[in-house]
Scaffold this motif. Structure first.
Motif, PDB file in Angstrom:
ATOM      1  N   UNK A 141       0.917  -1.242   0.086  1.00 26.74           N
ATOM      2  CA  UNK A 141       0.095   0.108   0.003  1.00 26.74           C
ATOM      3  C   UNK A 141       0.782   1.343  -0.001  1.00 26.74           C
ATOM      4  N   UNK A 142       1.887   1.133   0.791  1.00 25.38           N
ATOM      5  CA  UNK A 142       2.672   2.562   0.858  1.00 25.38           C
ATOM      6  C   UNK A 142       3.457   2.844  -0.416  1.00 25.38           C
ATOM      7  N   UNK A 143       3.819   1.708  -1.138  1.00 25.29           N
ATOM      8  CA  UNK A 143       4.591   1.700  -2.354  1.00 25.29           C
ATOM      9  C   UNK A 143       3.797   2.378  -3.353  1.00 25.29           C
ATOM     10  N   UNK A 144       2.366   1.936  -3.281  1.00 25.63           N
ATOM     11  CA  UNK A 144       1.408   2.501  -4.456  1.00 25.63           C
ATOM     12  C   UNK A 144       1.014   3.909  -4.152  1.00 25.63           C
ATOM     13  N   UNK A 145       0.952   4.209  -2.727  1.00 24.43           N
ATOM     14  CA  UNK A 145       0.691   5.687  -2.461  1.00 24.43           C
ATOM     15  C   UNK A 145       1.911   6.735  -2.738  1.00 24.43           C
ATOM     16  N   UNK A 146       3.102   6.211  -2.346  1.00 22.83           N
ATOM     17  CA  UNK A 146       4.257   7.117  -2.753  1.00 22.83           C
ATOM     18  C   UNK A 146       4.253   7.235  -4.276  1.00 22.83           C
TER      19      UNK A 146
END
Length: 567
Positions: A141-146
């Protein structure tokens, strides 16, 4: 160390036109506004302009996180001006022209007053910072949001163009961000901003679908797009003016209700906290509350990991169960106050984002619960909720605003106070090899380390870096309140026993070194969730026990702003 997901927005102009409820200028831009920009950026980044797919799991994860801290520059209202917006009446003008009429678009305009917010510097940035735990569950999720955040192009009106970036940063690095810190509060107080919540993404998708079908050929009438309805609000306040922390208070009553049940502060405070935590997590009580098992594990028990996995700290809200020693007069002819036994308990949430109703519902069901000893399963006290806090003089010492506070239970330092083993050089064997100047340097380094850890503990308890940096702090092994014992004699949770314990006095000051009043409860350091590091307000003008009245008499008193907690 706590990590934060930080999304940084830089405006390409020095103005922002977004509006809050009622059409009033909004500042800082709300987290919901940023979330909507993220959704739009994700659709553009992965070319999913009709139906969002790739980023949906990450966006659902983000909408369920607690409200972010916002670091934003100061902003002032700009000059109001009026524009004339053309109405969508091309069909009327075209019909007139087809009949050789003289209709003009200039005849169909609506007046609109504009009052933008002006940034002091066009290069100023707005930072949105969510506390997160980076693990296998959140990594995708963090990779996508970044990635999505770097595709944000607008925030506010269409003319509010921006560039954006995002990264995972440790808490220590947040002090590098310029601007005012806006902290989310538990209730709608201060500056109320909209924030995403569970279901916000679904509502945005529904609105987008309705927008695409608003002029469907199968429908003879225009279909208006419904307003966004699924969101929450959070009260934001400047970090230099903290709001009252919510709490509920209980007295510890004897089983026959003939008086208080009293527990030794130094030896049994931890036991009282454990009994209240156990009562709060009992299956019957939790079944009545209807909390998810994950919330019980995180908020009450303080476990973010799966069962059987290594311990993970809780990033979001968590409840502290704080035993409260009585502060009482031992002599009827004297007004001197002494710290006595524990007869009360506070339940206090730390961290933002506690769901509405959780604290009040738990308080309602804890009222009348038995406290049972683990070793000999018998009831040793009964919880009785204190309804009128204003009439309880003891709690007033822990809750009412004051500029000077001192511990009634010692602070457990959040780290080793001598990681470089400098104190060994001060042993009798090592002293013979040191001259006076070298000894002073070592003592100064040891004091700086403790000062750093104490200021770090202040920030970890929810206070702003500004308050931590400006505070005047001193410490010692003996207590500042009469009746307190040496700091080393207090029982602490097992995981904190390897860290040093100290009694601490804090005088809160602003950037100009003027005293400022801060409301309680104040509890800092390791073990704060069990009541270690609890402060009570010292009487104005009366020095604590063993401390001369002259200012700066304590050798460990520090106001050095270089020793801030994120060094």
């Amino acid at each position: 160390m706590q990590n934060y997901l930080c999304v940084t927005i830089r405006f390409l102009d020095d103005s922002f036109h977004g509006r809050a409820d009622g059409g009033e200028p909004e500042w800082p831009p709300s987290p919901l506004r940023l979330y909507q920009a993220l959704v739009a950026a994700a659709a553009a980044r992965w070319n999913e302009r009709e139906k969002l797919g790739y980023a949906v799991p990450a966006l659902r994860w983000l909408e369920q996180q607690c409200s972010p801290m916002i670091i934003a520059p100061s902003c002032a209202k700009g000059a109001r001006y009026r524009i004339y917006v053309p109405d969508n009446v091309g069909d009327l003008v075209g019909r007139s022209w087809s009949k050789r009429g003289a209709a003009s678009f200039s005849e169909y305009r609506t007046e609109k007053d504009v009052e933008p917010m002006r940034l002091a510097d066009a290069n100023d940035e707005v930072h949105y910072c969510w506390p997160v735990v980076v693990d296998a569950d959140s990594e995708a999720a963090l990779t996508t949001i970044l990635t999505a955040a770097r595709s944000i192009t607008h925030l506010g009106w269409g003319i509010d163009m921006v560039v954006a970036d995002a990264e995972i940063r440790p808490i220590d690095s947040l002090v590098k961000f310029r601007g005012l810190r806006w902290e989310p509060g538990p209730y709608d107080s201060g500056t109320v901003l909209r924030v995403p919540t569970r279901g916000t993404l679904d509502n945005l998708i529904q609105r987008h679908t309705a927008f695409l079908k608003r002029t469907s050929l199968s429908e003879s009438l225009f279909q208006p797009v419904p307003a966004l309805a699924t969101f929450s609000t959070s009260g934001y306040h400047l970090s230099t003016t903290p709001t009252n922390r919510p709490f509920v208070a209980f007295s510890l009553r004897q089983t026959d209700d003939h008086g208080f049940s009293a527990f030794d502060t130094a030896r049994h405070s931890m036991t009282v906290a454990a009994m209240v935590r156990h009562a709060s997590s009992s299956p019957k009580l939790i079944h009545s509350l209807g909390w998810p098992e994950e919330d019980v594990s995180r908020i009450i028990l303080g476990h973010a990991e799966d069962r059987g996995a290594p311990h993970q700290p809780v990033a979001g809200p968590r409840l502290a169960f704080i035993p409260v020693p009585s502060i009482e007069s031992r002599n009827k002819t004297s007004n001197d106050k002494v710290v006595g036994s524990v007869r009360r308990v506070l339940v206090v949430p730390f961290g933002s984002g506690l769901k509405s109703g959780y604290l009040s519902d738990l308080a309602r069901l804890l009222d009348g619960q038995d406290l049972i000893e683990k070793k000999s399963p018998k009831t040793v006290a009964v919880l009785s909720r204190i309804q009128s806090i204003a009439t309880d003089r003891v709690l007033g010492r822990y809750l009412e605003p004051s500029s000077t506070w001192a511990t009634v239970t010692p602070v457990v330092l959040p780290g080793y106070d001598d990681p470089r083993k400098l104190r060994r050089r001060l042993s009798p064997e090592g002293l013979s090899e040191l001259d006076t100047e070298e000894k002073k340097i070592i003592l100064k380094k040891l004091d700086q380390r403790i000062d750093y850890l104490l200021r770090k503990a202040i920030v970890q308890s929810g206070f702003s870096p500004e308050l931590s940096r400006n505070a005047e702090i001193d410490w010692r092994g003996a207590g500042y309140w009469p009746g307190t014992e040496s700091a080393s004699r207090y029982a602490v949770p097992e995981q904190h026993r390897r860290y040093r314990r100290l009694h601490v006095r804090i005088t809160w000051r602003d950037a100009n070194h003027a005293p400022i009043s801060i409301p309680g409860p104040i509890c800092i350091g390791g073990g704060k969730y069990s009541g270690m590091g609890l402060f009570a307000s010292l009487p104005v003008g009366v020095p604590p026990v063993g401390v001369p009245a002259s200012a700066g008499s304590n050798p460990h008193s520090t106001t050095n702003k270089e020793n801030h907690p994120t060094r």
